[in-house]
Design an enzyme around this catalytic site. Sequence first.
Site, PDB file in Angstrom:
ATOM      1  N   GLU A   1     -42.217  55.361  62.618  1.00  0.00           N
ATOM      2  CA  GLU A   1     -42.908  56.434  63.330  1.00  0.00           C
ATOM      3  C   GLU A   1     -44.407  56.145  63.377  1.00  0.00           C
ATOM      4  O   GLU A   1     -44.975  55.729  62.366  1.00  0.00           O
ATOM      5  CB  GLU A   1     -42.633  57.782  62.645  1.00  0.00           C
TER       6      GLU A   1
ATOM      7  N   HIS B   1     -41.030  64.162  65.282  1.00  0.00           N
ATOM      8  CA  HIS B   1     -40.985  64.602  63.883  1.00  0.00           C
ATOM      9  C   HIS B   1     -41.698  65.945  63.705  1.00  0.00           C
ATOM     10  O   HIS B   1     -42.559  66.102  62.831  1.00  0.00           O
ATOM     11  CB  HIS B   1     -41.597  63.550  62.959  1.00  0.00           C
TER      12      HIS B   1
ATOM     13  N   ARG C   1     -34.064  62.048  58.104  1.00  0.00           N
ATOM     14  CA  ARG C   1     -35.024  60.943  58.036  1.00  0.00           C
ATOM     15  C   ARG C   1     -34.491  59.804  58.906  1.00  0.00           C
ATOM     16  O   ARG C   1     -33.288  59.549  58.962  1.00  0.00           O
ATOM     17  CB  ARG C   1     -35.216  60.457  56.597  1.00  0.00           C
TER      18      ARG C   1
END
Length: 320
Positions: free
Chosen positions: A260, A279, A231
């Site tokens: 993000e 991601h 993360r």
Amino acid sequence: MQKRKIVITHHLHQNLIEQIKEIIPDWSIIVGNDRDIWQEHLHDAEIIAGWKKGMEEECLAPQSKLKWLQTWSAGVDSLPLESLESKNITVTSANGVHAYPISESIFALMLGLTRKIHTYVKNQQEKKWHHSGIKLEMHEKTIGIIGVGAIGKETAKIAKAFGMKVLGVRHSGKQQEYVDEMYSTDQVDVVLPNCDYVVVTLPLTKDTKHLFDSKKFDLMKPSAFFINIGRGEIVVEDHLIRALQNGIIAGAGLDVFEQEPLSGDSPLWEMENVIITPHIAGSTEHYNQRVIENVLLPNLKNYISGNLPSVNHVNFSKGY
């Protein structure tokens, strides 16, 4: 009498739906990506598979029938965990379904940085024939895997094929196959100076948030590469940027970020020693099948037998 109900907020192939029906033939099974398909069913769903933003109002209301939430991701840091715990709602995660795609992504990033693949892709776009100073090998180097769960284990297994020395860090410090030396989480500082590659596969919890700051990067070799598929908030991003800019570490492969999408003005975009992916490290053609067959179905069998779902049961106090 109203049927018991399960809501699955993702598209599933019919064969997966049929497997669910075999276990709960008398239930109402609501399946689909489109919010319009399942929104009106949230208030009386006993089981929800796939948490979506905005569900809180219906699912955590006093009249909600929700008893069990199966997430579609390994991380549960985005969930209202305190509210779910206070309502005694069981939560299970999709931990373990990412082991193959994420371990492949980790090695893609490691190999890309080591063999300068990203540099040669840019050269190709410019029709530029240039050596670009390639010299490094990955074989027989040392990898530190910070967070040895299912992903970490698979990463360690692949690392042994490269003849690498594998150092592992996990909360318990318990030994794991393919890991040469295992350390507990309070021994991270002992591990970092010995690694040529540092791979973060940790969940985000109150204990791991901003774990990697300037002090951690200062402990790493100037020749080391940093890989983060855990993360973004595990890392103090400004400290990582300074470490990359000042040669404290050699480079980074990053799939996750503090915010993000990554802001267009982030210096990370322009760095020659950084590979960025959006991601997607866990994305795979087999994702839904693995969530259903490896996690949901065995948990569902337990649930209808009157037992708690046991696969990936989230510990609220630990945050994973």
